[in-house]
Enzyme design. Structure first.
Site, mmCIF file in Angstrom:
data_model
loop_
_atom_site.group_PDB
_atom_site.id
_atom_site.type_symbol
_atom_site.label_atom_id
_atom_site.label_comp_id
_atom_site.label_asym_id
_atom_site.label_seq_id
_atom_site.Cartn_x
_atom_site.Cartn_y
_atom_site.Cartn_z
ATOM 1 N N LYS A 87 0.811 -1.225 0.000
ATOM 2 C CA LYS A 87 0.000 0.000 0.000
ATOM 3 C C LYS A 87 0.842 1.272 0.000
ATOM 4 O O LYS A 87 0.400 2.325 0.460
ATOM 5 C CB LYS A 87 -0.988 0.010 1.172
ATOM 6 C CG LYS A 87 -1.878 -1.221 1.270
ATOM 7 C CD LYS A 87 -2.536 -1.582 -0.056
ATOM 8 C CE LYS A 87 -3.465 -0.467 -0.560
ATOM 9 N NZ LYS A 87 -3.984 -0.774 -1.925
ATOM 10 N N SER A 109 3.196 0.681 -5.107
ATOM 11 C CA SER A 109 3.905 -0.197 -6.047
ATOM 12 C C SER A 109 3.186 -0.313 -7.390
ATOM 13 O O SER A 109 3.833 -0.349 -8.444
ATOM 14 C CB SER A 109 4.112 -1.584 -5.439
ATOM 15 O OG SER A 109 2.882 -2.195 -5.089
ATOM 16 N N HIS A 126 7.566 -7.083 -1.874
ATOM 17 C CA HIS A 126 7.349 -6.460 -0.562
ATOM 18 C C HIS A 126 8.318 -7.037 0.468
ATOM 19 O O HIS A 126 8.107 -6.874 1.676
ATOM 20 C CB HIS A 126 5.910 -6.698 -0.096
ATOM 21 C CG HIS A 126 4.863 -6.128 -1.014
ATOM 22 N ND1 HIS A 126 4.939 -4.852 -1.521
ATOM 23 C CD2 HIS A 126 3.713 -6.669 -1.512
ATOM 24 C CE1 HIS A 126 3.882 -4.635 -2.302
ATOM 25 N NE2 HIS A 126 3.138 -5.713 -2.311
ATOM 26 N N SER A 151 -4.681 3.108 4.207
ATOM 27 C CA SER A 151 -4.902 2.489 2.904
ATOM 28 C C SER A 151 -4.983 0.971 3.023
ATOM 29 O O SER A 151 -5.807 0.321 2.361
ATOM 30 C CB SER A 151 -3.766 2.879 1.948
ATOM 31 O OG SER A 151 -3.972 2.320 0.671
#
EC number: 2.8.2.n2
Length: 303
Positions: A65, A68, A118, A148
């Site tokens: 979030k 990306s 990530h 988010s």
């Protein structure tokens, strides 16, 4: 963005798995970090070290979030501008997601390959560093990131949701969310932001001056574009433009991936106590560090 059929096929499969998965059973832990069982497997992580990076691979590293998908789009457009070939993703672009055979299939993909992740720096395959692939590291202020993240869980149909913001905040701070603690990710990457093949990108800087950010990314990747080309990509990469096409590019989750994109949305949810807790955590983990300064925390998370 991604090749529609392959990308959306993977997302649809993950959503189908999520339907019958309770929040309490959403994660499995690998080497101390929780990952979603709907997207990752221990077998894939075990195979990850077999991935063979190339010197012209482009790696996009971020905590979830933090933008990306935005950077994936920008880099795809940059490649198109210099090659006149639309970039297609034969696999779901997040390196650690998918089946354990994907790394063998990826050997046949043309260069340059765009690889999102990530993962912490020290969890990435060693070949990325040995072959000196270019790494874009994207960060967003932790308060907006948390908000988010909550909305993604609670707005997307079929994904396990949280009962309240307060519940999610507690889990976020404890690291009981997909890919673990934001601050653990930050501490890990902080040590490596000044490497020759690493470029730091701040989400908020892109929001403030998208064209300037795209120009910096292009130069880092060795793409030399005209001002007109940069401006064209900038127009195509605004939040509004990407949201308008999100259903076509990302399928059912598209509108939720591009929900608001605002800076400062955290002010709508954070209590004073939660503000203080996050501020103290930032001081504990990042005060006085290179990344702490780059995040401009006082500008975006205080006041």
């Amino acid at each position: 963005m991604a090749d529609k059929s392959k990308f959306i096929e993977y997302i649809d499969e993950a959503l189908e798995k999520s339907k019958e998965t309770a929040l309490s059973h959403l994660f499995f832990t690998y080497q101390g970090i929780p990952y979603p069982i709907t997207m990752c497997t221990s077998e894939t992580f075990q195979a990850l070290d077999t991935f063979e990076a190339r010197h012209d691979d482009i790696v996009l590293a971020s905590y979830p979030k933090c933008g990306s998908n935005w950077i994936l789009h920008i880099v795809s457009e940059l490649i198109y501008a210099v090659s006149k070939k639309k970039y297609k993703y034969p696999e779901f672009p997040v390196l650690e997601c998918g089946d354990s055979e994907k790394y063998q299939r990826m050997k046949g993909f043309p260069s340059p390959r765009i690889l999102a992740t990530h993962l912490h720096y020290d969890k990435l395959p060693g070949s990325i560093f040995e072959n000196k692939a270019k790494i874009l590291v994207i960060f967003r202020n932790p308060k907006d990131t948390a908000v988010s993240f909550l909305h993604f869980h609670n707005d997307v149909p079929d994904i396990p949701s949280y009962g309240s913001w307060d519940e999610f905040f507690r889990q976020f701070m404890k690291g009981q969310v997909s890919w673990g603690r934001y601050f653990d990710f930050a501490i890990n990457w902080n040590k490596h932001l000044d490497g020759d093949n690493v470029k730091f990108i701040l989400y908020e800087d892109l929001k403030e001056n998208l064209a300037a950010g795209i120009k910096q990314i292009a130069e880092f990747l060795g793409f030399f574009l005209t001002g007109e080309q940069i401006q064209t990509i900038s127009v195509q990469s605004t939040f509004q433009a990407m949201r308008a096409k999100s259903q076509d590019t990302h399928g059912a989750v598209g509108p939720f991936l591009f929900r608001k994109g605002e800076v400062g949305d955290w002010k709508n949810l954070f209590s004073e106590i939660q503000n203080q807790e996050m501020d103290e955590k930032f001081k504990e983990c990042l005060a006085g560090t290179s990344l702490g300064a780059k995040l401009k925390y006082e500008s975006y998370c205080q006041g």
